[in-house]
Design an enzyme around this catalytic site. Structure first.
Site: not given
Ligand code: FES
Length: 125
Positions: A35, A104
């Site tokens: 990301c 994440c």
């Protein structure tokens, strides 16, 4: 069903140990290739133990929550214990993360490991 556990939401809303330690013994900077989010971890080491850990992140809610939890799990632990802290351990302590958010959680553990390696390199190990 809620996407995030109450523990994740708590750490997201009230993150622990945000910022940077003064005169860090080690600094870890990592990015998430999935990301593009970034994180910086700073540590103080005393008697081969992680006496202080702080994080700064330009990342999503899950990255903030995992970093916050990571600082709590690693605080006071030995260097070896810090190196063996995994993203799964962090995610588990948070009551789990949705599968699409597991990437994440890489930042927190990777950032800690990078900061410890930086500390060891400075010592010439
Ligand atoms: Fe980037 Fe979560 S979306 S760390």
């Amino acid at each position: 069903m809620d996407l995030y556990s109450d523990i994740v939401m708590d750490h997201f809303k009230n993150p622990r140990n945000v910022g940077a330690v003064e005169k860090p013994d080690g600094v870890g900077e990592v990015g998430n290739p999935t990301c593009g989010d970034m994180m910086t971890i700073t540590i103080k080491v005393k008697d081969e133990h992680l006496s202080e850990i702080k994080f700064k992140t330009l990342g999503c809610g899950a990255a903030i929550a995992t970093s916050s939890m990571m600082t709590e799990l690693a605080q006071g632990k030995s260097i070896e214990e810090g190196m063996s802290l995994t993203r799964d351990m962090v995610a588990e302590a948070l009551g789990g993360l949705p599968p699409e958010k597991m990437h994440c959680s890489n930042l927190a553990a990777d950032g800690l490991h990078a900061a410890i390696k930086d500390y060891q390199e400075k010592l010439g190990k």
